[in-house]
Design an enzyme around this catalytic site. Sequence first.
Site, PDB file in Angstrom:
ATOM      1  N   LYS A  22       1.218  -1.540  -0.300  1.00  0.00           N
ATOM      2  CA  LYS A  22      -0.288   0.248  -0.097  1.00  0.00           C
ATOM      3  C   LYS A  22       0.485   1.374   0.160  1.00  0.00           C
ATOM      4  CE  LYS A  22      -2.153   1.853   4.104  1.00  0.00           C
ATOM      5  NZ  LYS A  22      -1.835   3.671   4.395  1.00  0.00           N
ATOM      6  N   ASN A  23       2.072   1.406   0.687  1.00  0.00           N
ATOM      7  CA  ASN A  23       2.413   2.376   0.751  1.00  0.00           C
ATOM      8  C   ASN A  23       4.013   2.761  -0.052  1.00  0.00           C
ATOM      9  OD1 ASN A  23       1.257   2.643   3.502  1.00  0.00           O
ATOM     10  ND2 ASN A  23       2.865   2.855   4.437  1.00  0.00           N
ATOM     11  N   CYS A 118      -5.853   8.506   8.494  1.00  0.00           N
ATOM     12  CA  CYS A 118      -6.352   7.571   9.800  1.00  0.00           C
ATOM     13  C   CYS A 118      -5.794   8.979  11.018  1.00  0.00           C
ATOM     14  CB  CYS A 118      -4.482   6.730  10.875  1.00  0.00           C
ATOM     15  SG  CYS A 118      -5.167   4.873  10.295  1.00  0.00           S
ATOM     16  N   ARG A 123      -0.730  15.138  12.292  1.00  0.00           N
ATOM     17  CA  ARG A 123      -0.094  14.754  11.705  1.00  0.00           C
ATOM     18  C   ARG A 123       0.148  15.923  10.239  1.00  0.00           C
ATOM     19  NH1 ARG A 123      -1.503   8.873   9.198  1.00  0.00           N
ATOM     20  NH2 ARG A 123       0.685   8.801   8.496  1.00  0.00           N
ATOM     21  N   ASP A 307       3.637   1.090  12.280  1.00  0.00           N
ATOM     22  CA  ASP A 307       2.450   0.033  12.484  1.00  0.00           C
ATOM     23  C   ASP A 307       1.976  -1.270  11.921  1.00  0.00           C
ATOM     24  OD1 ASP A 307       2.196   2.927   9.832  1.00  0.00           O
ATOM     25  OD2 ASP A 307       2.609   1.689   8.242  1.00  0.00           O
ATOM     26  N   ARG A 399      -8.613  -0.501   4.416  1.00  0.00           N
ATOM     27  CA  ARG A 399      -7.900   0.970   3.524  1.00  0.00           C
ATOM     28  C   ARG A 399      -5.926   0.192   3.017  1.00  0.00           C
ATOM     29  NH1 ARG A 399      -6.708   4.759   7.434  1.00  0.00           N
ATOM     30  NH2 ARG A 399      -5.438   5.320   5.214  1.00  0.00           N
TER      31      ARG A 399
HETATM   32  C1  UD1 Z   1       3.762   7.267   6.421  1.00  0.00           C
HETATM   33  C2  UD1 Z   1       3.473   5.869   6.100  1.00  0.00           C
HETATM   34  C3  UD1 Z   1       2.728   5.279   7.020  1.00  0.00           C
HETATM   35  C4  UD1 Z   1       4.179   5.768   8.185  1.00  0.00           C
HETATM   36  C5  UD1 Z   1       4.585   6.374   7.863  1.00  0.00           C
HETATM   37  C6  UD1 Z   1       5.274   6.574   9.407  1.00  0.00           C
HETATM   38  C7  UD1 Z   1       2.638   5.816   3.242  1.00  0.00           C
HETATM   39  C8  UD1 Z   1       1.324   5.944   2.765  1.00  0.00           C
HETATM   40  N1  UD1 Z   1       1.871   6.223   4.759  1.00  0.00           N
HETATM   41  O1  UD1 Z   1       3.087   7.864   7.051  1.00  0.00           O
HETATM   42  O2  UD1 Z   1       1.604   4.273   6.792  1.00  0.00           O
HETATM   43  O3  UD1 Z   1       2.909   5.258   8.846  1.00  0.00           O
HETATM   44  O4  UD1 Z   1       5.333   6.341   7.399  1.00  0.00           O
HETATM   45  O5  UD1 Z   1       6.076   5.376   8.789  1.00  0.00           O
HETATM   46  O6  UD1 Z   1       3.469   5.632   3.067  1.00  0.00           O
HETATM   47  N2  UD1 Z   1       5.927  14.715  10.460  1.00  0.00           N
HETATM   48  C9  UD1 Z   1       5.751  16.509  10.496  1.00  0.00           C
HETATM   49  N3  UD1 Z   1       5.641  17.413   9.309  1.00  0.00           N
HETATM   50  C10 UD1 Z   1       5.213  16.809   7.884  1.00  0.00           C
HETATM   51  C11 UD1 Z   1       5.258  15.739   8.161  1.00  0.00           C
HETATM   52  C12 UD1 Z   1       5.486  14.248   8.882  1.00  0.00           C
HETATM   53  O7  UD1 Z   1       5.967  16.665  11.854  1.00  0.00           O
HETATM   54  O8  UD1 Z   1       5.851  17.614   7.357  1.00  0.00           O
HETATM   55  C13 UD1 Z   1       5.604  13.481  11.382  1.00  0.00           C
HETATM   56  C14 UD1 Z   1       4.638  13.243  11.665  1.00  0.00           C
HETATM   57  O9  UD1 Z   1       3.349  13.832  12.639  1.00  0.00           O
HETATM   58  C15 UD1 Z   1       5.265  11.662  12.072  1.00  0.00           C
HETATM   59  C16 UD1 Z   1       5.861  11.475  11.726  1.00  0.00           C
HETATM   60  O10 UD1 Z   1       6.879  12.984  11.106  1.00  0.00           O
HETATM   61  O11 UD1 Z   1       5.229  11.803  14.326  1.00  0.00           O
HETATM   62  C17 UD1 Z   1       6.784  10.492  10.824  1.00  0.00           C
HETATM   63  O12 UD1 Z   1       5.011  10.591   9.205  1.00  0.00           O
HETATM   64  P1  UD1 Z   1       5.867   9.923   8.509  1.00  0.00           P
HETATM   65  O13 UD1 Z   1       7.243   9.347   8.328  1.00  0.00           O
HETATM   66  O14 UD1 Z   1       5.762  11.241   7.669  1.00  0.00           O
HETATM   67  O15 UD1 Z   1       4.239   9.572   8.005  1.00  0.00           O
HETATM   68  P2  UD1 Z   1       3.834   9.457   6.858  1.00  0.00           P
HETATM   69  O16 UD1 Z   1       4.270   9.332   5.642  1.00  0.00           O
HETATM   70  O17 UD1 Z   1       2.000  10.273   7.046  1.00  0.00           O
END
Ligand code: UD1
Length: 421
Positions: A22-23, A118, A123, A307, A399
């Site tokens: 998925k990711n 989620c 986030r 995850d 999902r």
């Molecule tokens: C992706 C995955 C999700 C997984 C996560 C962490 C997909 C579609 N989803 O989510 O399944 O749980 O990686 O492995 O690939 N953050 C900030 N600012 C930002 C972006 C992120 O502070 O601009 C923080 C988030 O709040 C969180 C952390 O960084 O605490 C990790 O988030 P991130 O790695 O960006 O996760 P996703 O890409 O949303």
Amino acid sequence: MEKIIIRGQRHLNGSIRIKGAKNSILPILAGAVLNSSRQKIVLKNAPDLLDVRVMLRILNSLGVTHRWEDSSLELDTSNVLMHAVPDDLMREMRSSIFLIGPLLGRLGKVQVTYPGGCAIGPRPIDLHIKGLKALGATIWEDAGRISVKADRLRGADIHLDFPSVGATENLMMAGVLAKGTTTLYNAAKEPEIVDLQNFLNSMGAKINGAGTSIIRVHGVDALGGTVYRLIPDRIVAGTFMIAAAITGGQIILKDVIPDHLDAVIAKLRETGVEIVSSDAGLKVAATGKLQALDTVRTLPYPGFPTDLQAPMMSLLTIAEGTSLIIENVFEGRFKHVPELRRMNANIFVEGRTAVIKGVPMLTGATVETPDLRAGAALILAGLAAQGTTKVLGVHHIDRGYEKIEEQLKAVGADIKRIREP
Ligand code: UD1
């Protein structure tokens, strides 16, 4: 309303084939819009997930057409004319944020609303925004809408404060058609980022370094079509590994990349589960009593994946001794705890730490999942519990898992999906 009903305490036995991640497919679908040629993009091993359908609806609204043939997904991205992602679809899925980078590359402008997804704590998207600005984009917010504009992005050096998966992917995609070289420092190293790099390179992009903390994207003028096979979903694989462990069963996983699961394999072995990789697949067998784990810390890859934190917690509820889980990646990702407690689990949470005291047995209950991976955790708990467990909120699970009840039933679980008003 759909529910999953499980009668627990059946040992699982058999083999399960793992589909594409998925990711991987979500950012890859977004990245597909970088191809403005008439050549098609074909994704092999594509999972038919709710999130994938939402992303396809978003792409359709922008002008992309698609066609499924078994698990191959063909896309025609030659007619992307719209730059505004519809609000209702955007709210359904956080991953729609990935569209900013590729749409900016393709059309020079994008409009999105604040993303949904989620409910696992705040986030923010500040890292995405900061990086896009460094590439020369102008960004403004108005009544909950984010508008981004740039005639042609310019390559730049970007230091991420945290190795965010989404920000790394978004900025990689923004850099593909930019002028010059974009270098991402402190980039996320997840296997899905390597998959995105390989996919984009197969379309003509020039990216290297994915899988390390420094990624370089050399801008090119245009991308073309490709036929590309997605990597298997390591989180789905990990979920079924835990299913074998929690039921004292034996499952062989086909089509997995064991290296992607190193941290999970190490922790499961510590609980006493036997894991053997061979040409036949990855065999997971649990025979003895499960042992508690001193500490499980979720971390960016190659650390233990956030995850699988909730699924792992389900396992530890019936392990002998006391385990500690520290959730370092997301705030508020313990929403499964009150539900597991309804099933007789003994868990105490303080901030980002959960203390799990193993109990001899879980008992079936009616539980409601707050999010995707919590839902998988509750199903796993139901498989181990004595009596019947009803899991509500099944749409969250759909999902990220393709007909999870059918896959578990095929290896011996007593599980079904019902529709009740
Ligand atoms: C992706 C995955 C999700 C997984 C996560 C962490 C997909 C579609 N989803 O989510 O399944 O749980 O990686 O492995 O690939 N953050 C900030 N600012 C930002 C972006 C992120 O502070 O601009 C923080 C988030 O709040 C969180 C952390 O960084 O605490 C990790 O988030 P991130 O790695 O960006 O996760 P996703 O890409 O949303």
